[in-house]
Design a protein around this motif. Structure first.
Motif, PDB file in Angstrom:
ATOM      1  N   ARG A 213      61.715  29.049 -56.472  1.00 35.04           N
ATOM      2  CA  ARG A 213      62.785  29.397 -55.537  1.00 35.04           C
ATOM      3  C   ARG A 213      63.336  28.152 -54.888  1.00 35.04           C
ATOM      4  O   ARG A 213      62.607  27.227 -54.566  1.00 35.04           O
ATOM      5  CB  ARG A 213      62.263  30.337 -54.462  1.00 35.04           C
ATOM      6  N   ARG A 214      64.616  28.118 -54.670  1.00 38.45           N
ATOM      7  CA  ARG A 214      65.250  26.988 -54.000  1.00 38.45           C
ATOM      8  C   ARG A 214      65.039  27.118 -52.498  1.00 38.45           C
ATOM      9  O   ARG A 214      64.991  28.207 -51.958  1.00 38.45           O
ATOM     10  CB  ARG A 214      66.742  26.952 -54.308  1.00 38.45           C
ATOM     11  N   TYR A 215      64.943  25.972 -51.836  1.00 31.18           N
ATOM     12  CA  TYR A 215      64.749  25.947 -50.384  1.00 31.18           C
ATOM     13  C   TYR A 215      66.087  26.172 -49.703  1.00 31.18           C
ATOM     14  O   TYR A 215      67.069  25.494 -49.976  1.00 31.18           O
ATOM     15  CB  TYR A 215      64.158  24.602 -49.964  1.00 31.18           C
ATOM     16  N   ASN A 216      66.132  27.141 -48.809  1.00 37.67           N
ATOM     17  CA  ASN A 216      67.331  27.423 -48.040  1.00 37.67           C
ATOM     18  C   ASN A 216      66.928  27.514 -46.568  1.00 37.67           C
ATOM     19  O   ASN A 216      66.213  28.430 -46.173  1.00 37.67           O
ATOM     20  CB  ASN A 216      67.970  28.739 -48.498  1.00 37.67           C
ATOM     21  N   PRO A 217      67.384  26.566 -45.724  1.00 30.06           N
ATOM     22  CA  PRO A 217      66.958  26.576 -44.323  1.00 30.06           C
ATOM     23  C   PRO A 217      67.491  27.772 -43.536  1.00 30.06           C
ATOM     24  O   PRO A 217      66.964  28.111 -42.493  1.00 30.06           O
ATOM     25  CB  PRO A 217      67.502  25.258 -43.770  1.00 30.06           C
ATOM     26  N   TYR A 218      68.511  28.432 -44.028  1.00 32.59           N
ATOM     27  CA  TYR A 218      69.090  29.566 -43.311  1.00 32.59           C
ATOM     28  C   TYR A 218      68.272  30.842 -43.471  1.00 32.59           C
ATOM     29  O   TYR A 218      68.491  31.809 -42.758  1.00 32.59           O
ATOM     30  CB  TYR A 218      70.532  29.794 -43.757  1.00 32.59           C
ATOM     31  N   THR A 219      67.318  30.839 -44.398  1.00 29.08           N
ATOM     32  CA  THR A 219      66.452  32.004 -44.555  1.00 29.08           C
ATOM     33  C   THR A 219      65.234  31.945 -43.635  1.00 29.08           C
ATOM     34  O   THR A 219      64.472  32.904 -43.572  1.00 29.08           O
ATOM     35  CB  THR A 219      65.974  32.138 -46.010  1.00 29.08           C
ATOM     36  N   LEU A 220      65.082  30.826 -42.933  1.00 25.65           N
ATOM     37  CA  LEU A 220      63.959  30.692 -42.001  1.00 25.65           C
ATOM     38  C   LEU A 220      64.233  31.506 -40.737  1.00 25.65           C
ATOM     39  O   LEU A 220      65.381  31.742 -40.378  1.00 25.65           O
ATOM     40  CB  LEU A 220      63.770  29.224 -41.616  1.00 25.65           C
ATOM     41  N   PRO A 221      63.184  31.918 -40.032  1.00 18.91           N
ATOM     42  CA  PRO A 221      63.379  32.606 -38.752  1.00 18.91           C
ATOM     43  C   PRO A 221      64.086  31.692 -37.752  1.00 18.91           C
ATOM     44  O   PRO A 221      63.979  30.456 -37.839  1.00 18.91           O
ATOM     45  CB  PRO A 221      61.962  32.924 -38.281  1.00 18.91           C
ATOM     46  N   PRO A 222      64.810  32.269 -36.790  1.00 24.79           N
ATOM     47  CA  PRO A 222      65.560  31.445 -35.826  1.00 24.79           C
ATOM     48  C   PRO A 222      64.689  30.475 -35.039  1.00 24.79           C
ATOM     49  O   PRO A 222      65.109  29.347 -34.774  1.00 24.79           O
ATOM     50  CB  PRO A 222      66.209  32.466 -34.901  1.00 24.79           C
ATOM     51  N   TRP A 223      63.475  30.880 -34.680  1.00 22.13           N
ATOM     52  CA  TRP A 223      62.634  29.988 -33.885  1.00 22.13           C
ATOM     53  C   TRP A 223      62.177  28.790 -34.699  1.00 22.13           C
ATOM     54  O   TRP A 223      62.003  27.702 -34.153  1.00 22.13           O
ATOM     55  CB  TRP A 223      61.464  30.740 -33.272  1.00 22.13           C
ATOM     56  N   VAL A 224      61.988  28.946 -36.008  1.00 18.92           N
ATOM     57  CA  VAL A 224      61.595  27.825 -36.857  1.00 18.92           C
ATOM     58  C   VAL A 224      62.760  26.852 -37.003  1.00 18.92           C
ATOM     59  O   VAL A 224      62.581  25.639 -36.941  1.00 18.92           O
ATOM     60  CB  VAL A 224      61.122  28.317 -38.241  1.00 18.92           C
ATOM     61  N   ARG A 225      63.974  27.381 -37.165  1.00 15.54           N
ATOM     62  CA  ARG A 225      65.146  26.511 -37.256  1.00 15.54           C
ATOM     63  C   ARG A 225      65.351  25.734 -35.959  1.00 15.54           C
ATOM     64  O   ARG A 225      65.693  24.556 -35.978  1.00 15.54           O
ATOM     65  CB  ARG A 225      66.397  27.324 -37.583  1.00 15.54           C
ATOM     66  N   GLN A 226      65.123  26.393 -34.821  1.00 14.76           N
ATOM     67  CA  GLN A 226      65.286  25.727 -33.537  1.00 14.76           C
ATOM     68  C   GLN A 226      64.235  24.623 -33.358  1.00 14.76           C
ATOM     69  O   GLN A 226      64.561  23.522 -32.892  1.00 14.76           O
ATOM     70  CB  GLN A 226      65.186  26.734 -32.399  1.00 14.76           C
ATOM     71  N   MET A 227      62.996  24.883 -33.729  1.00 15.74           N
ATOM     72  CA  MET A 227      61.951  23.865 -33.631  1.00 15.74           C
ATOM     73  C   MET A 227      62.253  22.681 -34.549  1.00 15.74           C
ATOM     74  O   MET A 227      61.989  21.530 -34.203  1.00 15.74           O
ATOM     75  CB  MET A 227      60.588  24.460 -33.984  1.00 15.74           C
ATOM     76  N   ARG A 228      62.828  22.963 -35.713  1.00 14.16           N
ATOM     77  CA  ARG A 228      63.191  21.901 -36.646  1.00 14.16           C
ATOM     78  C   ARG A 228      64.294  21.023 -36.066  1.00 14.16           C
ATOM     79  O   ARG A 228      64.246  19.798 -36.163  1.00 14.16           O
ATOM     80  CB  ARG A 228      63.652  22.529 -37.955  1.00 14.16           C
ATOM     81  N   GLU A 229      65.289  21.622 -35.440  1.00 18.19           N
ATOM     82  CA  GLU A 229      66.367  20.859 -34.816  1.00 18.19           C
ATOM     83  C   GLU A 229      65.846  20.016 -33.648  1.00 18.19           C
ATOM     84  O   GLU A 229      66.265  18.870 -33.478  1.00 18.19           O
ATOM     85  CB  GLU A 229      67.471  21.794 -34.335  1.00 18.19           C
ATOM     86  N   ILE A 230      64.951  20.564 -32.860  1.00 20.31           N
ATOM     87  CA  ILE A 230      64.355  19.812 -31.751  1.00 20.31           C
ATOM     88  C   ILE A 230      63.543  18.644 -32.301  1.00 20.31           C
ATOM     89  O   ILE A 230      63.587  17.531 -31.759  1.00 20.31           O
ATOM     90  CB  ILE A 230      63.496  20.735 -30.868  1.00 20.31           C
ATOM     91  N   SER A 231      62.805  18.856 -33.379  1.00 24.80           N
ATOM     92  CA  SER A 231      62.000  17.799 -33.987  1.00 24.80           C
ATOM     93  C   SER A 231      62.870  16.654 -34.486  1.00 24.80           C
ATOM     94  O   SER A 231      62.511  15.478 -34.341  1.00 24.80           O
ATOM     95  CB  SER A 231      61.193  18.350 -35.159  1.00 24.80           C
ATOM     96  N   ILE A 232      64.018  16.985 -35.068  1.00 24.65           N
ATOM     97  CA  ILE A 232      64.928  15.957 -35.565  1.00 24.65           C
ATOM     98  C   ILE A 232      65.422  15.094 -34.413  1.00 24.65           C
ATOM     99  O   ILE A 232      65.538  13.874 -34.542  1.00 24.65           O
ATOM    100  CB  ILE A 232      66.098  16.602 -36.328  1.00 24.65           C
ATOM    101  N   GLN A 233      65.696  15.701 -33.259  1.00 24.90           N
ATOM    102  CA  GLN A 233      66.199  14.945 -32.115  1.00 24.90           C
ATOM    103  C   GLN A 233      65.114  14.091 -31.459  1.00 24.90           C
ATOM    104  O   GLN A 233      65.415  13.042 -30.891  1.00 24.90           O
ATOM    105  CB  GLN A 233      66.788  15.886 -31.073  1.00 24.90           C
ATOM    106  N   ILE A 234      63.881  14.505 -31.526  1.00 24.33           N
ATOM    107  CA  ILE A 234      62.794  13.794 -30.849  1.00 24.33           C
ATOM    108  C   ILE A 234      62.184  12.701 -31.724  1.00 24.33           C
ATOM    109  O   ILE A 234      61.740  11.671 -31.208  1.00 24.33           O
ATOM    110  CB  ILE A 234      61.710  14.802 -30.403  1.00 24.33           C
ATOM    111  N   ILE A 235      62.177  12.867 -33.031  1.00 27.34           N
ATOM    112  CA  ILE A 235      61.415  11.977 -33.907  1.00 27.34           C
ATOM    113  C   ILE A 235      61.972  10.558 -33.934  1.00 27.34           C
ATOM    114  O   ILE A 235      61.204   9.586 -33.994  1.00 27.34           O
ATOM    115  CB  ILE A 235      61.310  12.558 -35.336  1.00 27.34           C
ATOM    116  N   ILE A 236      63.284  10.362 -33.856  1.00 31.26           N
ATOM    117  CA  ILE A 236      63.863   9.024 -33.926  1.00 31.26           C
ATOM    118  C   ILE A 236      63.483   8.180 -32.702  1.00 31.26           C
ATOM    119  O   ILE A 236      62.990   7.057 -32.859  1.00 31.26           O
ATOM    120  CB  ILE A 236      65.385   9.095 -34.129  1.00 31.26           C
ATOM    121  N   PRO A 237      63.691   8.659 -31.455  1.00 29.94           N
ATOM    122  CA  PRO A 237      63.254   7.843 -30.310  1.00 29.94           C
ATOM    123  C   PRO A 237      61.749   7.597 -30.288  1.00 29.94           C
ATOM    124  O   PRO A 237      61.295   6.511 -29.908  1.00 29.94           O
ATOM    125  CB  PRO A 237      63.682   8.659 -29.091  1.00 29.94           C
TER     126      PRO A 237
END
Length: 63
Positions: free
Chosen positions: A3-27
């Motif tokens: 199966r191909r990976y599609n981030p839109y099939t993830l639950p909303p809370w997982v997508r939100q945690m992923r977005e927060i992680s992207i913002q925190i990991i660089i600093p």
């Protein structure tokens, strides 16, 4: 068949945690890089490498 990976099939809370992680990991990676320059230990270098790999994986949407 794989199966191909599609981030839109993830639950909303997982997508939100992923977005927060992207913002925190660089600093966090920049801070760890500065800390590694001044106080280099093997753990700091290992942690910096792990953070860099994680930042690349999140930015390129491998995770």
């Amino acid at each position: 068949m794989k199966r191909r990976y599609n981030p839109y099939t993830l639950p909303p809370w997982v997508r939100q945690m992923r977005e927060i992680s992207i913002q925190i990991i660089i600093p966090l990676t920049i801070f760890q890089g500065i800390r590694t320059v001044f106080f280099p230990t093997s753990f700091d270098v290992l942690l910096l490498g792990l953070l860099i790999l994680l930042a690349i994986a999140l930015r390129l949407e491998w995770l």
